[in-house]
Write a protein that holds these residues in place. Structure first.
Motif, PDB file in Angstrom:
ATOM      1  N   THR A  23      33.888  26.264 -60.396  1.00 26.57           N
ATOM      2  CA  THR A  23      34.743  26.992 -59.468  1.00 26.57           C
ATOM      3  C   THR A  23      33.875  27.954 -58.670  1.00 26.57           C
ATOM      4  N   ASN A  24      34.063  27.961 -57.351  1.00 27.13           N
ATOM      5  CA  ASN A  24      33.283  28.895 -56.551  1.00 27.13           C
ATOM      6  C   ASN A  24      34.115  29.625 -55.496  1.00 27.13           C
ATOM      7  N   VAL A  25      35.409  29.389 -55.450  1.00 29.92           N
ATOM      8  CA  VAL A  25      36.285  30.088 -54.516  1.00 29.92           C
ATOM      9  C   VAL A  25      37.394  30.770 -55.311  1.00 29.92           C
ATOM     10  N   TYR A  27      40.763  33.633 -55.014  1.00 27.34           N
ATOM     11  CA  TYR A  27      41.719  34.376 -54.204  1.00 27.34           C
ATOM     12  C   TYR A  27      42.293  35.481 -55.081  1.00 27.34           C
ATOM     13  N   LYS A  46      29.496  38.525 -58.157  1.00 23.41           N
ATOM     14  CA  LYS A  46      28.918  37.996 -56.918  1.00 23.41           C
ATOM     15  C   LYS A  46      27.416  38.289 -56.866  1.00 23.41           C
ATOM     16  N   ILE A  52      29.528  32.270 -55.040  1.00 29.76           N
ATOM     17  CA  ILE A  52      30.987  32.351 -55.113  1.00 29.76           C
ATOM     18  C   ILE A  52      31.531  33.027 -53.862  1.00 29.76           C
ATOM     19  N   ILE A  53      32.726  32.621 -53.492  1.00 32.34           N
ATOM     20  CA  ILE A  53      33.413  33.157 -52.315  1.00 32.34           C
ATOM     21  C   ILE A  53      34.698  33.807 -52.803  1.00 32.34           C
ATOM     22  N   CYS A  54      34.950  35.027 -52.340  1.00 27.43           N
ATOM     23  CA  CYS A  54      36.132  35.779 -52.768  1.00 27.43           C
ATOM     24  C   CYS A  54      36.971  36.159 -51.548  1.00 27.43           C
ATOM     25  N   TYR A  55      38.251  35.848 -51.623  1.00 26.55           N
ATOM     26  CA  TYR A  55      39.184  36.204 -50.560  1.00 26.55           C
ATOM     27  C   TYR A  55      40.227  37.156 -51.117  1.00 26.55           C
TER      28      TYR A  55
END
Length: 66
Positions: A23-25, A27, A46, A52-55
């Motif tokens: 998992t790399n996204v 929310y 991070k 990883i991408i965080c929204y």
């Protein structure tokens, strides 16, 4: 609501998602203690996992202030 003591368990869970499930996204909401803990944990992770991408998902739509 969530106890602040949940932070370490949350970090372990997120690391497991990253390492075991690729998992790399992520929310994260913006309301309540759990969302704050999740965002803080992801921000910390991070630095270790820069891919990883965080929204942030807003709880309310922004409004203009007159």
């Amino acid at each position: 609501n969530a106890p602040f003591g949940l932070r370490n368990e949350l970090i372990k869970c997120i690391e497991n998602l990253i390492n075991e499930n690729d998992t790399n996204v992520f929310y994260v909401g913006t309301q309540g203690v759990f969302d704050s803990l999740a965002w803080e944990s992801l921000t910390k992770l991070k630095r270790i996992y820069p891919s990883i991408i965080c929204y942030k998902v807003l709880a309310y739509l922004p409004t203009k202030v007159p």
